[in-house]
Scaffold this motif. Sequence first.
Motif, PDB file in Angstrom:
ATOM      1  N   GLY A 253      31.933   9.617  19.145  1.00  0.00           N
ATOM      2  CA  GLY A 253      32.800   8.970  18.160  1.00  0.00           C
ATOM      3  C   GLY A 253      33.787   9.881  17.477  1.00  0.00           C
ATOM      4  O   GLY A 253      34.433   9.490  16.492  1.00  0.00           O
ATOM      5  N   GLY A 254      33.916  11.109  17.955  1.00  0.00           N
ATOM      6  CA  GLY A 254      34.869  12.035  17.365  1.00  0.00           C
ATOM      7  C   GLY A 254      36.299  11.682  17.725  1.00  0.00           C
ATOM      8  O   GLY A 254      36.564  10.839  18.588  1.00  0.00           O
ATOM      9  N   THR A 255      37.233  12.332  17.066  1.00  0.00           N
ATOM     10  CA  THR A 255      38.660  12.088  17.266  1.00  0.00           C
ATOM     11  C   THR A 255      39.320  13.296  17.929  1.00  0.00           C
ATOM     12  O   THR A 255      38.685  14.346  18.106  1.00  0.00           O
ATOM     13  CB  THR A 255      39.356  11.824  15.923  1.00  0.00           C
ATOM     14  OG1 THR A 255      39.281  13.033  15.115  1.00  0.00           O
ATOM     15  CG2 THR A 255      38.674  10.673  15.174  1.00  0.00           C
ATOM     16  N   VAL A 256      40.593  13.136  18.262  1.00  0.00           N
ATOM     17  CA  VAL A 256      41.361  14.249  18.823  1.00  0.00           C
ATOM     18  C   VAL A 256      41.397  15.404  17.826  1.00  0.00           C
ATOM     19  O   VAL A 256      41.332  16.580  18.215  1.00  0.00           O
ATOM     20  CB  VAL A 256      42.793  13.798  19.171  1.00  0.00           C
ATOM     21  CG1 VAL A 256      43.611  14.979  19.676  1.00  0.00           C
ATOM     22  CG2 VAL A 256      42.771  12.706  20.225  1.00  0.00           C
ATOM     23  N   ARG A 257      41.471  15.071  16.549  1.00  0.00           N
ATOM     24  CA  ARG A 257      41.481  16.116  15.515  1.00  0.00           C
ATOM     25  C   ARG A 257      40.167  16.899  15.543  1.00  0.00           C
ATOM     26  O   ARG A 257      40.154  18.124  15.371  1.00  0.00           O
ATOM     27  CB  ARG A 257      41.689  15.496  14.136  1.00  0.00           C
ATOM     28  CG  ARG A 257      41.736  16.518  13.002  1.00  0.00           C
ATOM     29  CD  ARG A 257      42.070  15.866  11.675  1.00  0.00           C
ATOM     30  NE  ARG A 257      43.435  15.369  11.670  1.00  0.00           N
ATOM     31  CZ  ARG A 257      43.994  14.785  10.609  1.00  0.00           C
ATOM     32  NH1 ARG A 257      43.298  14.598   9.505  1.00  0.00           N
ATOM     33  NH2 ARG A 257      45.240  14.359  10.671  1.00  0.00           N
ATOM     34  N   ASP A 258      39.058  16.200  15.757  1.00  0.00           N
ATOM     35  CA  ASP A 258      37.764  16.870  15.846  1.00  0.00           C
ATOM     36  C   ASP A 258      37.720  17.800  17.061  1.00  0.00           C
ATOM     37  O   ASP A 258      37.198  18.920  16.985  1.00  0.00           O
ATOM     38  CB  ASP A 258      36.634  15.838  15.959  1.00  0.00           C
ATOM     39  CG  ASP A 258      36.506  14.967  14.721  1.00  0.00           C
ATOM     40  OD1 ASP A 258      36.725  15.488  13.612  1.00  0.00           O
ATOM     41  OD2 ASP A 258      36.199  13.772  14.867  1.00  0.00           O
ATOM     42  N   VAL A 259      38.272  17.333  18.185  1.00  0.00           N
ATOM     43  CA  VAL A 259      38.331  18.162  19.389  1.00  0.00           C
ATOM     44  C   VAL A 259      39.127  19.436  19.103  1.00  0.00           C
ATOM     45  O   VAL A 259      38.702  20.547  19.437  1.00  0.00           O
ATOM     46  CB  VAL A 259      38.971  17.391  20.569  1.00  0.00           C
ATOM     47  CG1 VAL A 259      39.224  18.329  21.751  1.00  0.00           C
ATOM     48  CG2 VAL A 259      38.075  16.233  21.002  1.00  0.00           C
ATOM     49  N   GLY A 260      40.278  19.278  18.466  1.00  0.00           N
ATOM     50  CA  GLY A 260      41.130  20.426  18.150  1.00  0.00           C
ATOM     51  C   GLY A 260      40.442  21.422  17.231  1.00  0.00           C
ATOM     52  O   GLY A 260      40.549  22.635  17.401  1.00  0.00           O
ATOM     53  N   ALA A 261      39.708  20.886  16.231  1.00  0.00           N
ATOM     54  CA  ALA A 261      39.029  21.758  15.271  1.00  0.00           C
ATOM     55  C   ALA A 261      37.887  22.529  15.919  1.00  0.00           C
ATOM     56  O   ALA A 261      37.750  23.743  15.742  1.00  0.00           O
ATOM     57  CB  ALA A 261      38.509  20.920  14.099  1.00  0.00           C
ATOM     58  N   LEU A 262      37.052  21.817  16.692  1.00  0.00           N
ATOM     59  CA  LEU A 262      35.865  22.453  17.263  1.00  0.00           C
ATOM     60  C   LEU A 262      36.185  23.352  18.450  1.00  0.00           C
ATOM     61  O   LEU A 262      35.460  24.312  18.724  1.00  0.00           O
ATOM     62  CB  LEU A 262      34.845  21.384  17.661  1.00  0.00           C
ATOM     63  CG  LEU A 262      34.235  20.629  16.469  1.00  0.00           C
ATOM     64  CD1 LEU A 262      33.322  19.503  16.942  1.00  0.00           C
ATOM     65  CD2 LEU A 262      33.452  21.582  15.570  1.00  0.00           C
ATOM     66  N   LEU A 263      37.271  23.047  19.163  1.00  0.00           N
ATOM     67  CA  LEU A 263      37.683  23.924  20.266  1.00  0.00           C
ATOM     68  C   LEU A 263      38.705  24.951  19.812  1.00  0.00           C
ATOM     69  O   LEU A 263      39.225  25.724  20.605  1.00  0.00           O
ATOM     70  CB  LEU A 263      38.242  23.101  21.437  1.00  0.00           C
ATOM     71  CG  LEU A 263      37.252  22.161  22.117  1.00  0.00           C
ATOM     72  CD1 LEU A 263      37.863  21.560  23.380  1.00  0.00           C
ATOM     73  CD2 LEU A 263      35.948  22.857  22.459  1.00  0.00           C
ATOM     74  N   ARG A 264      39.050  24.906  18.509  1.00  0.00           N
ATOM     75  CA  ARG A 264      39.883  25.927  17.868  1.00  0.00           C
ATOM     76  C   ARG A 264      41.284  26.000  18.479  1.00  0.00           C
ATOM     77  O   ARG A 264      41.804  27.073  18.768  1.00  0.00           O
ATOM     78  CB  ARG A 264      39.181  27.309  17.946  1.00  0.00           C
ATOM     79  CG  ARG A 264      37.811  27.289  17.324  1.00  0.00           C
ATOM     80  CD  ARG A 264      36.985  28.505  17.651  1.00  0.00           C
ATOM     81  NE  ARG A 264      36.809  28.715  19.079  1.00  0.00           N
ATOM     82  CZ  ARG A 264      35.974  28.018  19.846  1.00  0.00           C
ATOM     83  NH1 ARG A 264      35.244  27.061  19.325  1.00  0.00           N
ATOM     84  NH2 ARG A 264      35.878  28.267  21.134  1.00  0.00           N
ATOM     85  N   HIS A 265      41.891  24.819  18.683  1.00  0.00           N
ATOM     86  CA  HIS A 265      43.247  24.769  19.218  1.00  0.00           C
ATOM     87  C   HIS A 265      44.265  25.029  18.110  1.00  0.00           C
ATOM     88  O   HIS A 265      44.096  24.552  16.985  1.00  0.00           O
ATOM     89  CB  HIS A 265      43.543  23.385  19.824  1.00  0.00           C
ATOM     90  CG  HIS A 265      42.798  23.135  21.101  1.00  0.00           C
ATOM     91  ND1 HIS A 265      42.339  21.894  21.472  1.00  0.00           N
ATOM     92  CD2 HIS A 265      42.432  23.982  22.114  1.00  0.00           C
ATOM     93  CE1 HIS A 265      41.730  21.980  22.638  1.00  0.00           C
ATOM     94  NE2 HIS A 265      41.776  23.228  23.043  1.00  0.00           N
TER      95      HIS A 265
END
Length: 293
Positions: A253-265
Amino acid sequence: MTIQKSIQVYLDWKQTHTSVAYSRYITRLKHFISFISPKSCLQDITGDDIVAFHKSMETTYSPTTIAYSARILKNFFWFWHGRGQTEINPKEIIPIRFINADKEIVTKSDFEDMNLALDAHTLSGIQKKLVLNLLWDTGMRVSELLDIKLSDISSQQLNGLRTAKVRSRKTMRYDLVVWSAATNELLNQYLGVRLCMPITSDYVLLNRKTGKPFTSKSVQRWIKDIADMAMIDKNITPHSFRHGKANEILECGGTVRDVGALLRHVSPSSSFNYLQLSESRYLQTAERFLRTA
């Protein structure tokens, strides 16, 4: 300035912060030198030369390799454009990103099968199991993982989670990563042996025989062997875990923003490159937009 001299100066600068890129860049830049011969001066090179160079690669190289070459030349000419040594506008060098729709990703089930295939009763087994769990928990790049030093790992926990500083070779900035209690238990088990090694190096993951850090090729070989042991019929690489982490974030249920934060983009556009739908999520998403009778 000669093109040979300008490339050597650029590569010397590049090597100060990323030795991996150095070895790849020198191959492509030497290829470019050979193509533009007999031109020997940096200032004589034009945008048409770059276009013709990549056009000449089309019969021999894949689109991905050509795109990678374009990124190298773009970076090279940004370096010299900023120093006023070339009239070429690097913005005109447009590397096309080719994203394979069938790129392999690691699923939670894949990770669990690979984890079970490993024996944690030997140092080698513990190291491989630790690498596997850190890649799954954090989505780190393999270069970031291998760069972690003992001094980068926090002695205190943050909200009950252990953290470490990792440095991205792309941006040269440090970010925090966190991992699970189970992975932390593996880390403590490994450090019990690692800290007893008569080795002065501060790197966490070391080859006991040589005393040197493991290479990315070693980890790639480990991952392939573990996937074979677990009888997983996929071409899994360390980077597949990064895609798997992005997929797991979205599955939960995460968002693109969560992906960016956790993968440190650094750039939001980077996060969109990881939005490959798993088959189950694709079917669920498609079904929501189908007409019902």
